[in-house]
Scaffold this motif. Structure first.
Motif, PDB file in Angstrom:
ATOM      1  N   ASP A 138      -3.400  -4.108  -3.795  1.00 36.19           N
ATOM      2  CA  ASP A 138      -3.514  -2.919  -2.959  1.00 36.19           C
ATOM      3  C   ASP A 138      -3.462  -1.699  -3.868  1.00 36.19           C
ATOM      4  O   ASP A 138      -2.540  -1.559  -4.691  1.00 36.19           O
ATOM      5  N   GLY A 195       0.816  -1.209   0.000  1.00 35.85           N
ATOM      6  CA  GLY A 195       0.000   0.000   0.000  1.00 35.85           C
ATOM      7  C   GLY A 195       0.848   1.257   0.000  1.00 35.85           C
ATOM      8  O   GLY A 195       0.541   2.232  -0.697  1.00 35.85           O
ATOM      9  N   CYS A 246      -7.355  -1.580  -0.029  1.00 35.74           N
ATOM     10  CA  CYS A 246      -6.385  -2.657   0.156  1.00 35.74           C
ATOM     11  C   CYS A 246      -7.063  -3.935   0.619  1.00 35.74           C
ATOM     12  O   CYS A 246      -8.006  -3.896   1.410  1.00 35.74           O
ATOM     13  N   THR A 276      -3.132   4.784   2.302  1.00 36.28           N
ATOM     14  CA  THR A 276      -3.114   3.462   1.684  1.00 36.28           C
ATOM     15  C   THR A 276      -2.275   2.474   2.482  1.00 36.28           C
ATOM     16  O   THR A 276      -2.608   1.296   2.575  1.00 36.28           O
ATOM     17  N   GLY A 279      -7.227   4.868  -0.526  1.00 36.38           N
ATOM     18  CA  GLY A 279      -6.542   3.580  -0.529  1.00 36.38           C
ATOM     19  C   GLY A 279      -7.549   2.462  -0.396  1.00 36.38           C
ATOM     20  O   GLY A 279      -8.456   2.531   0.443  1.00 36.38           O
ATOM     21  N   GLU A 302       0.879   4.187  -2.993  1.00 40.68           N
ATOM     22  CA  GLU A 302       0.559   5.602  -2.777  1.00 40.68           C
ATOM     23  C   GLU A 302       1.733   6.510  -3.104  1.00 40.68           C
ATOM     24  O   GLU A 302       1.565   7.565  -3.729  1.00 40.68           O
ATOM     25  N   TYR A 337      -3.964   2.515  -4.784  1.00 41.62           N
ATOM     26  CA  TYR A 337      -4.094   3.946  -4.541  1.00 41.62           C
ATOM     27  C   TYR A 337      -4.874   4.501  -5.722  1.00 41.62           C
ATOM     28  O   TYR A 337      -4.451   4.364  -6.879  1.00 41.62           O
ATOM     29  N   ASP A 386      -3.645  -1.055   4.080  1.00 48.15           N
ATOM     30  CA  ASP A 386      -2.951  -2.324   3.850  1.00 48.15           C
ATOM     31  C   ASP A 386      -2.676  -3.044   5.169  1.00 48.15           C
ATOM     32  O   ASP A 386      -2.950  -4.242   5.327  1.00 48.15           O
TER      33      ASP A 386
END
Length: 256
Positions: free
Chosen positions: A136, A111, A174, A199, A172, A115, A138, A203
Motif C-alpha cells: 500500500d 494505507g 493500494c 490512502t 494513494g 500516508e 502513498y 486500502d
C-alpha cells in the motif's frame, strides 16, 4: 515502484523477504526501510529522513496501540465501527475509511500508516516521498511514475503497470489479494489495486472490492462496487488471465 498484493495465507519465503522491493527504481531519491514490529516500510525520500520516519512510526503506532487497549473491537471487527470524535487522528481516518468501504477499520491500517508517515516526512523537508507499506503506497512525486502490479501466479503479474502523472499526486495506490500476502481477503482476485487521494480509503476499498471477486462471477460487480464509492479514482482487478479496469487509470505494459 511495484504494488504488492495481500493474501489470506502467508508465504514463508518471498513474502517475508518482500522481494518485490528489489524491482523499485529510486528515481534519484534516497531509499531506506523502517521496521518496527508489524510495521515494515520502504521509503523513497528527497533526503535521508530515516530518523524522522522512525519517530513517525512510533508516534502513530502509539496512537493506534493506545486506542486499541481501550477499544479491542477496533482490531477484530470486520464491519464498520462508529466514528469516535475523541480518537487520535489516524484512528479517525481508519474509522471513516471503514465506514465508506463497509469493512472493519483495520482494513485501512497499512494505507493510513503510509500516508501519515509520508505527510510527516514532507513536513520535515523531504520534497518528494514514496512510502510503501506492504504493497500500500502513498506517493508524492514531482515527476511521472509507474506502479507495477504484482499478481502472484497470474500470467499478468509484473506485466501491467499504472502510469501516474505528476499532476495526480499526492495519491494513494493500494492493493489487496486473495492469493498473495498475509492480510485477510474473502475473494479470489490475484490483485485488486485502487487509486484515491485518501490512502486509507484506497486500502479499505481494495479489501471491499477484493472480497467481491468470487468464483464463477465476472469482474463487473466488483468494479461497480468500487466505482460507486465517493473519492475512488480508479480500480484495477486481475484474476488469472482476466483484467478489468475502471476510472482514471492508464495501463502500460511492463517487461515481466
Amino acid at each position: 515502484m511495484t504494488v504488492k498484493r495481500k493474501k489470506k495465507r502467508p508465504d514463508p519465503c518471498s513474502y517475508r523477504k518482500r522481494i518485490y522491493r528489489s524491482r523499485v527504481a529510486p528515481g534519484g531519491l534516497v531509499s531506506f526501510e523502517v521496521r518496527i514490529r508489524e510495521t515494515d516500510l520502504h521509503i523513497l525520500s528527497g533526503t535521508d529522513l530515516r530518523q524522522e520516519a522512525t519517530a513517525a512510526v512510533f508516534r502513530y503506532r502509539g496512537q493506534l496501540e493506545g486506542y486499541i487497549a481501550h477499544h479491542p473491537e477496533f482490531v477484530t471487527s470486520l464491519s464498520p465501527l462508529p466514528l469516535d470524535p475523541t480518537a487520535p487522528p489516524i484512528v479517525k481516518t481508519m474509522l471513516a475509511a471503514g465506514q465508506a468501504a463497509e469493512v472493519g477499520p483495520m482494513a485501512a491500517v497499512a494505507g493510513a500508516m503510509a500516508e501519515y508517515v509520508g505527510l510527516d516526512l514532507l513536513a520535515a523537508g523531504a520534497g518528494e516521498v514514496v512510502v510503501e507499506n506492504g504493497g500500500d503506497i502513498y506517493c508524492c512525486r514531482n515527476q511521472e511514475s509507474v506502479a507495477g502490479i504484482f499478481a502472484g501466479s497470474s500470467p499478468l503479474s509484473n506485466r501491467v503497470g499504472l502510469k501516474i502523472p505528476a499532476s495526480r499526486m499526492p495519491l494513494g495506490i493500494c492493493t489487496s489479494s486473495g492469493t498473495v500476502g498475509h492480510s485477510l481477503s474473502l475473494g479470489e482476485a490475484d490483485a485488486v489495486t485502487v487509486l484515491a487521494k485518501d490512502t486509507a480509503l484506497a486500502d479499505a476499498v481494495a479489501t471491499l472490492v477484493g472480497n467481491m471477486v468470487q468464483p464463477g462471477q465476472g469482474l463487473e460487480p466488483a468494479l461497480g462496487k468500487g466505482s460507486a464509492i465517493a473519492g475512488i479514482l480508479g480500480v484495477v482487478i486481475i484474476r488469472g488471465e482476466e483484467l478489468g479496469a475502471w476510472g482514471e487509470v492508464e495501463l502500460v505494459p511492463l517487461g515481466g
